[in-house]
Design a protein around this motif. Structure first.
Motif, PDB file in Angstrom:
ATOM      1  N   GLU A  81       0.420  -1.607   0.204  1.00 26.71           N
ATOM      2  CA  GLU A  81      -0.281  -0.084   0.271  1.00 26.71           C
ATOM      3  C   GLU A  81       1.519   1.082   0.343  1.00 26.71           C
ATOM      4  N   ARG A  82       2.059   1.085   0.379  1.00 28.05           N
ATOM      5  CA  ARG A  82       3.000   2.322   0.724  1.00 28.05           C
ATOM      6  C   ARG A  82       3.433   2.598  -0.977  1.00 28.05           C
ATOM      7  N   PHE A  83       3.752   1.516  -1.470  1.00 26.01           N
ATOM      8  CA  PHE A  83       3.964   2.093  -2.680  1.00 26.01           C
ATOM      9  C   PHE A  83       3.160   2.387  -3.878  1.00 26.01           C
ATOM     10  N   GLY A  84       1.374   2.407  -3.682  1.00 23.02           N
ATOM     11  CA  GLY A  84       1.150   2.563  -4.802  1.00 23.02           C
ATOM     12  C   GLY A  84      -0.234   1.051  -4.919  1.00 23.02           C
ATOM     13  N   ALA A  85      -0.222   0.133  -4.192  1.00 25.54           N
ATOM     14  CA  ALA A  85      -1.419  -0.716  -4.585  1.00 25.54           C
ATOM     15  C   ALA A  85      -2.503  -0.599  -4.278  1.00 25.54           C
ATOM     16  N   GLN A  86      -3.431  -0.946  -4.223  1.00 24.81           N
ATOM     17  CA  GLN A  86      -4.889  -0.125  -3.991  1.00 24.81           C
ATOM     18  C   GLN A  86      -5.296  -1.980  -3.975  1.00 24.81           C
ATOM     19  N   PHE A  87      -6.168  -2.026  -2.425  1.00 25.98           N
ATOM     20  CA  PHE A  87      -6.929  -3.426  -2.307  1.00 25.98           C
ATOM     21  C   PHE A  87      -8.595  -3.326  -2.399  1.00 25.98           C
ATOM     22  N   ILE A  88      -8.842  -4.493  -2.434  1.00 27.37           N
ATOM     23  CA  ILE A  88     -10.306  -4.774  -3.078  1.00 27.37           C
ATOM     24  C   ILE A  88     -10.439  -5.501  -2.427  1.00 27.37           C
ATOM     25  N   GLN A  89     -11.801  -6.301  -1.589  1.00 24.25           N
ATOM     26  CA  GLN A  89     -12.278  -7.359  -0.856  1.00 24.25           C
ATOM     27  C   GLN A  89     -13.254  -7.992  -1.804  1.00 24.25           C
ATOM     28  N   GLY A  90     -13.107  -9.035  -2.143  1.00 26.76           N
ATOM     29  CA  GLY A  90     -14.443  -9.720  -2.720  1.00 26.76           C
ATOM     30  C   GLY A  90     -13.234 -10.970  -3.279  1.00 26.76           C
ATOM     31  N   GLU A  91     -14.718 -12.176  -4.318  1.00 22.91           N
ATOM     32  CA  GLU A  91     -13.678 -13.340  -4.717  1.00 22.91           C
ATOM     33  C   GLU A  91     -14.283 -13.739  -6.110  1.00 22.91           C
ATOM     34  N   VAL A  92     -13.161 -13.504  -6.483  1.00 27.81           N
ATOM     35  CA  VAL A  92     -13.005 -14.307  -8.371  1.00 27.81           C
ATOM     36  C   VAL A  92     -13.702 -15.252  -8.679  1.00 27.81           C
ATOM     37  N   THR A  93     -14.863 -15.370  -9.229  1.00 23.53           N
ATOM     38  CA  THR A  93     -15.313 -16.280  -9.462  1.00 23.53           C
ATOM     39  C   THR A  93     -15.743 -16.656 -11.029  1.00 23.53           C
ATOM     40  N   LYS A  94     -14.861 -15.837 -11.675  1.00 24.85           N
ATOM     41  CA  LYS A  94     -14.411 -16.195 -13.410  1.00 24.85           C
ATOM     42  C   LYS A  94     -13.280 -15.369 -14.250  1.00 24.85           C
ATOM     43  N   LEU A  95     -12.605 -16.157 -14.490  1.00 25.70           N
ATOM     44  CA  LEU A  95     -12.110 -14.743 -16.017  1.00 25.70           C
ATOM     45  C   LEU A  95     -12.662 -15.656 -17.300  1.00 25.70           C
ATOM     46  N   GLY A  96     -12.703 -13.722 -18.353  1.00 22.36           N
ATOM     47  CA  GLY A  96     -12.755 -13.772 -19.697  1.00 22.36           C
ATOM     48  C   GLY A  96     -11.557 -14.207 -20.042  1.00 22.36           C
ATOM     49  N   LEU A  97     -11.086 -14.861 -20.737  1.00 22.56           N
ATOM     50  CA  LEU A  97      -9.179 -14.791 -21.297  1.00 22.56           C
ATOM     51  C   LEU A  97      -9.655 -15.017 -22.851  1.00 22.56           C
ATOM     52  N   GLU A  98     -10.515 -14.972 -23.401  1.00 23.22           N
ATOM     53  CA  GLU A  98     -10.816 -15.031 -24.708  1.00 23.22           C
ATOM     54  C   GLU A  98      -9.689 -14.288 -25.361  1.00 23.22           C
ATOM     55  N   ALA A  99      -9.449 -12.855 -24.527  1.00 20.66           N
ATOM     56  CA  ALA A  99      -8.505 -11.458 -25.765  1.00 20.66           C
ATOM     57  C   ALA A  99      -9.021 -10.764 -24.057  1.00 20.66           C
ATOM     58  N   SER A 100      -7.502  -9.635 -24.847  1.00 19.05           N
ATOM     59  CA  SER A 100      -7.242  -9.253 -24.256  1.00 19.05           C
ATOM     60  C   SER A 100      -7.816  -7.364 -24.188  1.00 19.05           C
ATOM     61  N   PRO A 101      -8.187  -6.557 -23.644  1.00 17.11           N
ATOM     62  CA  PRO A 101      -7.748  -7.216 -21.783  1.00 17.11           C
ATOM     63  C   PRO A 101      -8.883  -7.945 -21.202  1.00 17.11           C
ATOM     64  N   TYR A 102      -8.019  -9.018 -20.643  1.00 16.02           N
ATOM     65  CA  TYR A 102      -9.380  -9.614 -19.884  1.00 16.02           C
ATOM     66  C   TYR A 102      -9.921  -9.177 -18.664  1.00 16.02           C
ATOM     67  N   GLN A 103     -10.809 -10.346 -18.578  1.00 13.66           N
ATOM     68  CA  GLN A 103     -12.240 -10.483 -17.500  1.00 13.66           C
ATOM     69  C   GLN A 103     -12.435 -10.661 -16.197  1.00 13.66           C
ATOM     70  N   ILE A 104     -12.609  -9.860 -15.425  1.00 13.08           N
ATOM     71  CA  ILE A 104     -12.276 -10.872 -14.019  1.00 13.08           C
ATOM     72  C   ILE A 104     -14.047 -10.133 -13.313  1.00 13.08           C
ATOM     73  N   HIS A 105     -14.621 -11.430 -13.050  1.00 13.59           N
ATOM     74  CA  HIS A 105     -16.262 -11.420 -12.387  1.00 13.59           C
ATOM     75  C   HIS A 105     -15.747 -11.879 -11.240  1.00 13.59           C
ATOM     76  N   LEU A 106     -16.324 -10.508 -10.189  1.00  9.20           N
ATOM     77  CA  LEU A 106     -16.811 -10.748  -9.083  1.00  9.20           C
ATOM     78  C   LEU A 106     -17.965 -11.308  -8.609  1.00  9.20           C
ATOM     79  N   SER A 107     -17.628 -12.184  -7.653  1.00  9.03           N
ATOM     80  CA  SER A 107     -19.245 -13.032  -7.060  1.00  9.03           C
ATOM     81  C   SER A 107     -20.405 -11.868  -5.878  1.00  9.03           C
ATOM     82  N   ASN A 108     -19.347 -10.229  -6.258  1.00  5.14           N
ATOM     83  CA  ASN A 108     -21.042  -9.410  -5.950  1.00  5.14           C
ATOM     84  C   ASN A 108     -21.445  -9.003  -7.682  1.00  5.14           C
TER      85      ASN A 108
END
Length: 314
Positions: A69-96
């Protein structure tokens, strides 16, 4: 759209976050509902360099998070349920229901130790119940230890623990072991190892917040007994946390993510894996941290050569 998203906040994910944040890549880290990984179940870590007196596992993870965090990383809480990796940019799906996009993804979701599922087991994790002999064996010098399991991992852990314990007993629910012949022979030749075969663990018993015994049942007679012990090591394997990938990336027969030999690169450009999720062998905090560094450095090189270089427009 994010440049890079990191999934997981164990030693691997947090190390990757530190490196990428210091490179001004503004990583977004998705921490699950049990952040910190398996180290948070360890009371004292004595084999992580830089802490000669040892450090609480949860505190170590918190320090690494604060450093990122000191160097600028950001954090969010959640659970990744699925990735969309067919093409970049890639998709990240969360449980919410939220969906995010990222040019690169580092997967560091770790692996979970398989547990017996008996009363007293989870409650006494770190209080006499352990899943890592290399991590915790040192604390049992001159003590009596039980190792539960019948595979190669159990034989290896039992042999290792005899370096410290006065006595190690292997508890296995069957008469026959699943371990390879050579591992069985090594264990049987060790004079410090005793055998409690054909016994089913029923309950972990504790007194004054420390394990004092394991209640077991003799499968041949049905008789139950309480075996007194100072520590119980569960050695029935690990399960990599890869279910959310849904076959989008190659996994080995145990479910571990496959990467290029000696590298964190997966079969898809811009998707990297580090830590226990791709390591069925070592499973140590320091090796996870090292692989997190590798993933971050390779990710940085990938982003430098990516077509998505004009970040100010995103």
């Amino acid at each position: 759209m994010k440049k890079v998203l990191i999934i997981g906040t164990g030693p691997a994910g947090l190390t990757a976050a530190i490196y990428l944040a210091r490179a001004n890549l503004e990583p977004l880290v998705v921490e699950g509902y049990n952040p910190g990984g398996q180290l948070t179940t360890t009371t004292t870590v004595e084999n992580f360099p830089g802490f000669p007196e040892g450090i609480d596992g949860s505190e170590l993870m918190q320090r690494m998070r604060l450093q990122a965090e000191r160097f600028g990383a950001q954090f969010i809480q959640g659970e990744v349920t699925k990735l969309g990796l067919e093409a970049s940019p890639y998709q990240i799906h969360l449980s919410n229901g939220d969906t995010m996009n990222a040019v690169a993804i580092i997967i560091s979701t770790g692996a979970s130790a398989r547990l017996l599922g008996i009363p007293g087991e989870k409650e006494n994790m770190g209080r006499g119940v352990s899943t890592c002999a290399t991590c915790d064996g040192f604390f049992y010098r001159g003590k009596r230890i039980l190792v539960v399991g019948g595979g190669d991992s159990a034989m290896e852990e039992a042999n290792y623990l005899t370096r410290f314990a006065s006595e190690v007993s292997i508890v296995h629910r069957r008469e026959e072991l699943r371990a390879s012949k050579i591992m069985q022979e090594r264990a049987r030749k060790n004079p410090k190892i005793n055998w409690l075969l054909n016994r089913t663990p029923l309950e972990v018993v504790a007194e004054n917040e420390r394990v004092s015994g394991l209640r077991i049942r003799d499968n041949r007679t049905g008789v139950e007994e309480l075996v007194e012990t100072d520590g119980i090591f569960i050695a029935i394997g690990h399960q990599p946390n890869t279910a959310f990938l849904q076959g989008q990336l190659p996994l080995d027969e145990q479910g571990y993510l496959q990467v290029e030999r000696g590298s964190p690169r997966t079969s898809i450009p811009g998707i990297f894996a580090c830590g226990d999720v791709q390591d069925p062998h070592y499973r140590q905090a320091i090796t996870s941290a090292g692989s997190g560094c590798m993933a971050a450095m390779d990710c940085e090189r990938f982003l430098e050569g990516s077509a998505y270089h004009d970040w100010s427009s995103n």
